[in-house]
Design an enzyme around this catalytic site. Sequence first.
Site, PDB file in Angstrom:
ATOM      1  N   LYS A  83       0.888  -1.177   0.000  1.00 15.69           N
ATOM      2  CA  LYS A  83       0.000   0.000   0.000  1.00 15.69           C
ATOM      3  C   LYS A  83       0.926   1.228   0.000  1.00 15.69           C
ATOM      4  O   LYS A  83       1.477   1.607   1.040  1.00 15.69           O
ATOM      5  CB  LYS A  83      -0.913  -0.079   1.222  1.00 15.69           C
ATOM      6  N   PRO A  84       1.117   1.850  -1.178  1.00 18.65           N
ATOM      7  CA  PRO A  84       1.996   3.031  -1.225  1.00 18.65           C
ATOM      8  C   PRO A  84       1.271   4.274  -0.726  1.00 18.65           C
ATOM      9  O   PRO A  84       0.041   4.271  -0.603  1.00 18.65           O
ATOM     10  CB  PRO A  84       2.311   3.162  -2.715  1.00 18.65           C
ATOM     11  N   ALA A  85       2.015   5.341  -0.485  1.00 18.01           N
ATOM     12  CA  ALA A  85       1.401   6.612  -0.072  1.00 18.01           C
ATOM     13  C   ALA A  85       0.541   7.148  -1.209  1.00 18.01           C
ATOM     14  O   ALA A  85       0.901   7.026  -2.387  1.00 18.01           O
ATOM     15  CB  ALA A  85       2.500   7.613   0.273  1.00 18.01           C
ATOM     16  N   SER A  86      -0.573   7.773  -0.856  1.00 19.93           N
ATOM     17  CA  SER A  86      -1.511   8.268  -1.881  1.00 19.93           C
ATOM     18  C   SER A  86      -0.910   9.404  -2.700  1.00 19.93           C
ATOM     19  O   SER A  86      -1.344   9.664  -3.816  1.00 19.93           O
ATOM     20  CB  SER A  86      -2.792   8.756  -1.220  1.00 19.93           C
ATOM     21  N   GLU A 145       9.371   1.279  10.790  1.00 16.88           N
ATOM     22  CA  GLU A 145      10.402   2.292  10.514  1.00 16.88           C
ATOM     23  C   GLU A 145       9.714   3.632  10.663  1.00 16.88           C
ATOM     24  O   GLU A 145       8.986   4.058   9.766  1.00 16.88           O
ATOM     25  CB  GLU A 145      10.953   2.115   9.097  1.00 16.88           C
ATOM     26  N   CYS A 174      13.514  10.778   7.169  1.00 17.30           N
ATOM     27  CA  CYS A 174      13.439  10.379   8.579  1.00 17.30           C
ATOM     28  C   CYS A 174      14.812  10.461   9.243  1.00 17.30           C
ATOM     29  O   CYS A 174      14.895  10.499  10.465  1.00 17.30           O
ATOM     30  CB  CYS A 174      12.892   8.967   8.680  1.00 17.30           C
ATOM     31  N   GLU A 224       9.668  16.449  15.135  1.00 18.30           N
ATOM     32  CA  GLU A 224      10.223  16.281  13.787  1.00 18.30           C
ATOM     33  C   GLU A 224       9.669  17.396  12.890  1.00 18.30           C
ATOM     34  O   GLU A 224       8.456  17.519  12.736  1.00 18.30           O
ATOM     35  CB  GLU A 224       9.786  14.907  13.266  1.00 18.30           C
TER      36      GLU A 224
HETATM   37  P1  NAP Z   1       2.225   8.670   7.428  1.00 15.80           P
HETATM   38  O1  NAP Z   1       1.197   9.713   7.410  1.00 15.80           O
HETATM   39  O2  NAP Z   1       2.366   7.833   8.636  1.00 15.80           O
HETATM   40  O3  NAP Z   1       1.919   7.765   6.140  1.00 15.80           O
HETATM   41  C1  NAP Z   1       2.702   6.639   5.808  1.00 15.80           C
HETATM   42  C2  NAP Z   1       1.833   5.611   5.123  1.00 15.80           C
HETATM   43  O4  NAP Z   1       0.810   5.198   6.031  1.00 15.80           O
HETATM   44  C3  NAP Z   1       1.116   6.117   3.880  1.00 15.80           C
HETATM   45  O5  NAP Z   1       1.025   5.070   2.937  1.00 15.80           O
HETATM   46  C4  NAP Z   1      -0.265   6.460   4.408  1.00 15.80           C
HETATM   47  O6  NAP Z   1      -1.280   6.410   3.439  1.00 15.80           O
HETATM   48  C5  NAP Z   1      -0.454   5.343   5.407  1.00 15.80           C
HETATM   49  N1  NAP Z   1      -1.466   5.610   6.413  1.00 15.80           N
HETATM   50  C6  NAP Z   1      -1.945   6.798   6.863  1.00 15.80           C
HETATM   51  N2  NAP Z   1      -2.903   6.596   7.789  1.00 15.80           N
HETATM   52  C7  NAP Z   1      -3.024   5.254   7.940  1.00 15.80           C
HETATM   53  C8  NAP Z   1      -3.832   4.427   8.762  1.00 15.80           C
HETATM   54  N3  NAP Z   1      -4.716   4.926   9.627  1.00 15.80           N
HETATM   55  N4  NAP Z   1      -3.700   3.077   8.652  1.00 15.80           N
HETATM   56  C9  NAP Z   1      -2.816   2.557   7.783  1.00 15.80           C
HETATM   57  N5  NAP Z   1      -2.023   3.289   6.975  1.00 15.80           N
HETATM   58  C10 NAP Z   1      -2.120   4.627   7.070  1.00 15.80           C
HETATM   59  O7  NAP Z   1       3.671   9.251   7.165  1.00 15.80           O
HETATM   60  P2  NAP Z   1       4.148  10.226   6.011  1.00 15.80           P
HETATM   61  O8  NAP Z   1       3.742  11.601   6.357  1.00 15.80           O
HETATM   62  O9  NAP Z   1       3.724   9.690   4.685  1.00 15.80           O
HETATM   63  O10 NAP Z   1       5.727  10.032   6.081  1.00 15.80           O
HETATM   64  C11 NAP Z   1       6.525  10.803   6.900  1.00 15.80           C
HETATM   65  C12 NAP Z   1       6.919  10.036   8.149  1.00 15.80           C
HETATM   66  O11 NAP Z   1       7.546   8.816   7.794  1.00 15.80           O
HETATM   67  C13 NAP Z   1       7.926  10.804   8.966  1.00 15.80           C
HETATM   68  O12 NAP Z   1       7.609  10.725  10.328  1.00 15.80           O
HETATM   69  C14 NAP Z   1       9.231  10.066   8.687  1.00 15.80           C
HETATM   70  O13 NAP Z   1      10.187  10.210   9.698  1.00 15.80           O
HETATM   71  C15 NAP Z   1       8.755   8.665   8.528  1.00 15.80           C
HETATM   72  N6  NAP Z   1       9.719   7.863   7.762  1.00 15.80           N
HETATM   73  C16 NAP Z   1      10.439   6.924   8.416  1.00 15.80           C
HETATM   74  C17 NAP Z   1      11.381   6.176   7.737  1.00 15.80           C
HETATM   75  C18 NAP Z   1      12.200   5.147   8.445  1.00 15.80           C
HETATM   76  O14 NAP Z   1      12.771   4.304   7.772  1.00 15.80           O
HETATM   77  N7  NAP Z   1      12.266   5.157   9.754  1.00 15.80           N
HETATM   78  C19 NAP Z   1      11.582   6.381   6.370  1.00 15.80           C
HETATM   79  C20 NAP Z   1      10.820   7.344   5.727  1.00 15.80           C
HETATM   80  C21 NAP Z   1       9.883   8.086   6.450  1.00 15.80           C
HETATM   81  P3  NAP Z   1      -1.834   7.734   2.698  1.00 15.80           P
HETATM   82  O15 NAP Z   1      -0.678   8.295   1.977  1.00 15.80           O
HETATM   83  O16 NAP Z   1      -2.897   7.194   1.820  1.00 15.80           O
HETATM   84  O17 NAP Z   1      -2.335   8.642   3.783  1.00 15.80           O
END
Ligand code: NAP
Length: 485
Positions: free
Chosen positions: A180-183, A255, A289, A386
């Site tokens: 499931k990739p990001a939208s 992660e 991240c 962050e």
């Molecule tokens: P996010 O809002 O948590 O979204 C990540 C993924 O989760 C997206 O595919 C999103 O889908 C999905 N998602 C959102 N709500 C969900 C729910 N209730 N149930 C299941 N899936 C759900 O994070 P982001 O804003 O895209 O990414 C930024 C964050 O990722 C930062 O905190 C960053 O530090 C972290 N990150 C961590 C790493 C690591 O390796 N540690 C690497 C990269 C990024 P939708 O797009 O459809 O909303």
Amino acid sequence: MKITDFKLYRDKCFINGQWINADSSEIISVNNPATLEEIGTVPKCGKNETKLAIEAANKSWPEWRAKSAKDRSVILKKWYELIIDNKEELAQMMTLEQGKPINESRGEIVYGASFIEWFAEEAKRIYGDTIPDPLTDRRILVIKQPVGVVASITPWNFPNAMITRKCAPALAVGCPVVIKPASQTPYSALALAALAEEAGFPKGTLNVITGKASEIGDELASNSLVRKLSFTGSTEIGKILLQKCAGTVKKVSMELGGHAPFIVFDDANIDDAVIGAIQSKFRNTGQTCVCANRIYAQDGIYDEFCQKFVQATSELKVGDGLNEETTSGPMIDEYSLEKVEEHVQDAIQLGAKIAIGGSKHSLGMNFYQPTILTDVTPEAKITSEETFGPVAPVYRFKDENEVISLANNSPFGLASYFYSRDIGRIWRVSEALEYGMVGVNTGLTSKAEAPFGGIKESGLGREGSKYGVDDFLEVKYVNMCGLDK
Ligand code: NAP
């Protein structure tokens, strides 16, 4: 340049080897963050389509796991080669939907592909153990087997590599995957699926579903056919998914967010530290991240470091990522930009000074100026939350003990960095930092050969390296008895 012109452009989900729309025919709009224009749409799937994908993956499992490691490796290597052959197209698609500078996109395609190449080889090295049994007619055997269907939920900041880093080890050891990739960045994922189809993965082994995050996420987390969920994204969503996975006691890898300290000691090579700080802070416009979130410079070099850091930051070129000259693209969306503005304003109100930047870029839209703040106070939000944007707060410190305690004062524990030429200090500080990763005299540490991951609220599990397969394997103990007859 239109995304629809690319031969790898797909605007449907890939489930059980077929390209499908949502049952409801609903769609999600995808925008270019540099221009805010819609570049296309993808299906808005939900629970039913997710179940279909999970069932297809589960059905494909016996055939996929029964293949020899070498046969799986051959298909993975074909996928790797196709990705490298299509590097330029994949990079352009990524920049269109994500905004990062085209050179960073090219780098991510190669970096993402390196996990496939690495795990195609690593698949052949899933070793077990034999252990002496206390009784002489017996032997203890330990074998490792694939866990089963793996669900991967990935973020928008690395639309290619976050997928390959999870799927390559899973597929390599014999697990089918549902992604499931990001939208905001679905096209990079769908293009990877198109190349996987061409590489010859059996139908159902690799599925990509786009749509309603919470509905898809709920099904992936609660469906008992899914035996492992691997998530990269925010700590907030990670915690929700962890709770949901408890219902079926799945394996999980998380992660999550980070808040990296970046320390420059008096004995450091300052020019190297400035290069590292630029790479670590401003890559992907500060939306990684592992970005430096708190830059600590020691008293003796504070002024020199700040002056050189400001000079290097002034040379960054903000613009549309498709322009070859650009080194800083747009933020992903207006909400991310608002958070950056909020952090900067809050820090200033609490006494911070702007050394460079400090406001939106004149290009407008989602562009923000690369920014350095000095004299930032511990109470400022930016010191503990962050920012996920191009803002570098610089703090002054006196000695090693003080900075270690400041650096570790965080619920996060993903990446950390420090610059020093003193071998004793290098050992002491590397061991004292409470982080999953420590970069010594470097601002970039990620590579397929090394274990990527965090401690504390930054996550669970490791991706990449020989450790990256463990989370997709179950350990089975076989006690062979009666061997004296
Ligand atoms: P996010 O809002 O948590 O979204 C990540 C993924 O989760 C997206 O595919 C999103 O889908 C999905 N998602 C959102 N709500 C969900 C729910 N209730 N149930 C299941 N899936 C759900 O994070 P982001 O804003 O895209 O990414 C930024 C964050 O990722 C930062 O905190 C960053 O530090 C972290 N990150 C961590 C790493 C690591 O390796 N540690 C690497 C990269 C990024 P939708 O797009 O459809 O909303």
